[in-house]
Design an enzyme around this catalytic site. Structure first.
Site, PDB file in Angstrom:
ATOM      1  CD  GLU A 243      47.271  32.582  45.367  1.00 53.52           C
ATOM      2  OE1 GLU A 243      48.025  33.252  45.009  1.00 53.52           O
ATOM      3  OE2 GLU A 243      47.142  31.073  45.868  1.00 53.52           O
TER       4      GLU A 243
ATOM      5  CG  HIS B   2      44.797  32.510  40.987  1.00 54.67           C
ATOM      6  ND1 HIS B   2      45.809  33.284  41.415  1.00 54.67           N
ATOM      7  CD2 HIS B   2      45.549  31.372  41.586  1.00 54.67           C
ATOM      8  CE1 HIS B   2      46.651  32.640  42.676  1.00 54.67           C
ATOM      9  NE2 HIS B   2      45.471  31.514  42.290  1.00 54.67           N
TER      10      HIS B   2
ATOM     11  CD  GLU C 144      50.313  31.130  34.807  1.00 52.73           C
ATOM     12  OE1 GLU C 144      50.211  30.491  33.549  1.00 52.73           O
ATOM     13  OE2 GLU C 144      49.636  31.580  36.238  1.00 52.73           O
TER      14      GLU C 144
ATOM     15  CG  HIS D 207      42.496  28.359  43.425  1.00 55.72           C
ATOM     16  ND1 HIS D 207      42.908  28.478  44.807  1.00 55.72           N
ATOM     17  CD2 HIS D 207      42.802  28.498  42.936  1.00 55.72           C
ATOM     18  CE1 HIS D 207      44.162  28.391  44.659  1.00 55.72           C
ATOM     19  NE2 HIS D 207      44.717  28.426  43.337  1.00 55.72           N
TER      20      HIS D 207
END
Lengths: 480, 287
Positions: free
Chosen positions: B201, B170, B114, B233
């Site tokens: 993940e 994450h 990102e 989450h």
């Protein structure tokens, strides 16, 4: 030029045109229905689909690709498992559908064409969304049938059209009869009119939309014995089952909303429990105050499938838990089976039955997949309780030779009960207890904590983890 | 004479046109970029509160918000009528407003996918300003790890024997996924032996963490999100009550589990690290 001819001549020409049109009427009709004019064959299947195309087939299809999940589900329901050779990428029910080849109307039509299906079944939305894809299929000579029932009244006709395509009318007719009998039996007759719960149904959290009175969801609310507080909602467009409502009107009726039902499972659907609870002003709604917000998957309440029955059953449990989540009584010495245990636990915790969305199957490392149990198929009477109990991790399945089993008739063991009590309660771990048969226990910390908290007792210093439990022991353990 | 007047007029028009498109060297903007969340409560407590800290610290800058998740931007617009710009939109807005200096400070945890995507969008607009600088993500230098460990340690009391803190990150396919393992190492190096870091993940997985918990004879675990906001989450994957939630998976193994539902954006010490990164970007220590 016009003046050259007498009025009589004009009248004659007009009469000739009218007579010609009258004589040619059958051919014109065929043309309008996009059928070859000189077609004189006899057709076993002949109907107009929901996109206005006349469908004519000499015999039922032997190979079908279904590009809409509800069609797929219904085709499997009426026994067309073999005929369905491919499904749309969101077709995840029943589990067998996942094993079929997947197709996508947003991609190249060549994949469908290369599979040479007799029929591709779509819905009008696909025709509007991907007209080039659909016309490519038609140009290639594939029969494309577009179907979608706009309301519950059209459901039977829709199922029978699907059945005709695959030659399963007999099975479909029986399935429909059973479906209507079940719905009739489900109709809530236990609640007096003045005791019925008030319900608001959120179909989308964008502009707080609800459903129209003619929608499947509104019908489900009525069957389950709920009073829809938004019967004055106006459809967003003529014929639509979605209706605009707005936050002001919802809040005006805050005191009348005993249960807030929110439809989930698709983009742009209703909000979830948390997002609804934190909306400004929503704390005034009775259902929010009392934490009676039901998240329900749209597949069992708004989708034209036989699973609609599950939606009605869920609504009844949520509306009147004191009646429909009441736990069955057994003799104290009755040994509890795993399927009985699943039902008891789901009812005790008022768990909403588990319905997966397509994202559920994206994770390739799951120990268990919904619908994959060999000994508990979708036809099993306790399928929903068992799948929900597994989802909540109350009970586990077992893998034997790459096949998954639940063993519904096996009795529940003492260690299984201890595990559930531990999962359902937050308690301090206490392992300062001596257990003689420790070596037979799988999760010693759990069992020791349960024993030290006096939720289950030792028997002459042993825990006896494999011993089966009676209803009396279960009541004590779960504090029923 | 006529010709000279016409020439002068033309010159004035050209000069003013050129002048109009020039950025104003005195106008300074700072963009706080985050993934975003559709939950108003955690957004206020983490993202808005962090932006407020920037407003206070950098009073001479106009502070702008941008989210990187278009899905969240669309939900907020359609559902709540809240308009949030994506990175491209905010850069266009700043161009239009003729800002001279632009500082971009992401609230990302790592310089990952990102961050790269955001940087490449910003680069397209570089020529429109006198100066554009991008601050680093939370975990960028050795000092950042040390400061992050100290900051996160303010969220929990000293752990007793048999007790552990597990952070849920994450995780990403990007090389920067290595930050999670490094952060755990930094905790241990700083004496926090019973703090572990796993990801939803990426790597380390929860199974890796469970192995460590068992090796260290842990009995009680407190789960904390290592994410800016406590959104989906944190509520579902971490503290949920279904078979794949960390809370359930740990309880099944006999761990006593507590959950802490606050994003790290709520942690004042974490905010200070982001503020320092923006300052470094302004001073040119980091670009």
């Amino acid at each position: 030029m016009i003046k050259k001819y007498a009025i009589k001549t004009w009248i004659k020409i007009g009469v000739i045109i009218i007579i010609t049109l009258f004589i040619a009427r059958p051919w014109i009709e065929k043309g309008l229905n996009r059928i070859t004019i000189f077609d004189t064959k006899d057709y076993e299947i002949d109907f107009v689909d929901d996109s206005g195309y006349r469908i004519r087939m000499e015999k039922p299809a032997d190979s079908v690709i279904s590009l809409y999940s509800a069609h797929t589900e219904n085709l499997f329901s009426i026994g067309a498992n073999r005929e369905v050779i491919g499904v749309g990428k969101y077709s995840i029910y029943p589990y067998e559908a996942l094993l079929k080849e997947s197709y996508d109307y947003r991609s190249d039509p060549e994949k469908v064409i290369a599979s040479h299906p007799d029929v591709v079944i779509i819905r009008p939305f696909i025709e509007r969304h991907s007209p080039d894809f659909v016309s490519s299929l038609r140009r290639s000579g594939i029969t494309v049938v577009s179907l979608y029932p706009n309301n519950f009244e059209e459901f039977d006709d829709y199922i029978m059209k699907l059945a005709k395509i695959v030659g399963k009318e007999k099975t479909a007719k029986k399935k429909l009869e059973d479906f209507h009998i079940e719905l009739d039996n489900l109709k809530n007759k236990d609640i007096n009119e003045n005791e019925k719960v008030g319900v608001y149904f959120e179909s989308s959290d964008r502009e707080y939309k609800t459903v129209t009175n003619k929608s499947m969801a509104a019908f489900a609310l009525e069957l389950a014995g709920g009073v829809n507080i938004a019967t004055d909602a106006i459809p967003i467009e003529e014929g639509s089952s979605i209706a605009a409502y707005g936050v002001e009107k919802i809040l005006e009726k805050a005191d009348e909303i005993d249960v807030y039902v929110t439809q989930r499972g698709v983009m742009g659907a209703g909000g979830n429990y948390h997002s609804i609870s934190i909306r400004p002003g929503f704390h005034a709604i009775k259902a929010v105050k009392n934490k009676r917000i039901l998240e329900i998957n749209q597949k069992i309440i708004s989708s034209p499938t036989f699973r609609f029955v599950k939606g009605v059953k869920q609504l009844k449990r949520t509306f009147y838990p004191e009646i429909y989540d009441k736990i069955q009584e057994f003799d104290n010495n009755h040994l509890i089976t795993r399927e009985e245990f699943a039902e008891i636990l789901v009812k005790l915790n008022h768990d909403v039955i588990f319905i997966p969305t397509s994202s559920y199957y994206r994770d390739e490392d799951k120990e268990h997949y919904y619908g994959a149990l060999v000994d508990v198929t979708i036809e099993h009477e306790n399928f929903d309780y068992i799948e929900t109990a597994i989802r909540k991790s109350y009970l586990k399945s077992e893998m034997i030779d790459n096949e998954e089993y639940f063993n519904p008739e096996k009795y529940v063991t003492r260690e299984e009960l201890a595990r559930v009590i531990y999962l359902l309660n937050d308690m301090e771990n206490n392992i300062d207890v001596i257990i003689n048969d420790e070596e037979n226990i799988e999760k010693i910390k759990i069992v020791k904590t349960i024993v030290s908290n006096k939720l289950m007792n030792l028997e002459n210093g042993n825990f006896n983890p494999k011993r089966n439990i009676t209803f009396e022991e279960l009541k004590k353990g779960l504090d029923l | 004479m006529k010709k000279i007047v016409l020439f002068m007029l033309l010159l004035i028009v050209i000069m003013s046109a050129v002048g109009c498109s020039q950025p104003d060297a005195d106008k300074k903007a700072m963009v706080i970029v985050s993934f975003g969340t559709s939950y108003a409560d955690t957004r206020e407590l983490s993202i808005t509160a962090t932006e407020d800290a920037f407003k206070e610290e950098f009073a001479s800058y106009d502070i702008y918000r941008a989210f990187t998740s278009q899905t969240i931007i669309d939900i907020l617009e359609e559902r709540d009528n809240i308009k949030v710009n994506n990175v491209k939109e905010v850069m266009e807005l700043l161009t239009k407003e003729k800002y001279g200096q632009v500082i971009i400070q992401p609230l990302h945890v790592m310089n990952g996918a990102e961050y790269d995507e955001m940087s490449s969008i910003v680069a397209e607009y570089e020529g429109n300003f006198n100066e554009v600088k991008i601050g680093k993500a939370l975990l960028s230098s050795v000092a950042d790890y040390e400061k992050t460990v100290e900051a996160l340690a303010t969220q929990f009391p000293e752990t007793k024997d048999g007790e552990a803190i597990v952070f849920m990150g994450h995780g990403t396919h990007h090389d920067a996924n290595a930050v999670y393992g490094t952060l755990e190492y930094a905790f241990h190096a700083d004496g926090y032996k019973n703090v572990f870091v796993g990801t939803v993940e990426g790597y380390p997985t929860l199974d890796n963490v469970i192995n460590e918990l068992n090796e260290n004879h842990i009995n009680k675990v407190t789960l904390m999100p290592f994410m800016i906001v406590a959104g989906d989450h944190a509520h579902n994957d971490m503290a949920g009550d279904e078979e794949d939630a960390w809370k359930v998976l740990l309880k099944e193994q006999g761990f006593e589990v507590e959950t802490y539902l606050h994003g790290i954006g709520e942690n004042k010490e974490i905010r200070k690290i982001y503020l320092a990164h923006a300052k470094e970007a302004i001073e040119g220590e980091d670009e």
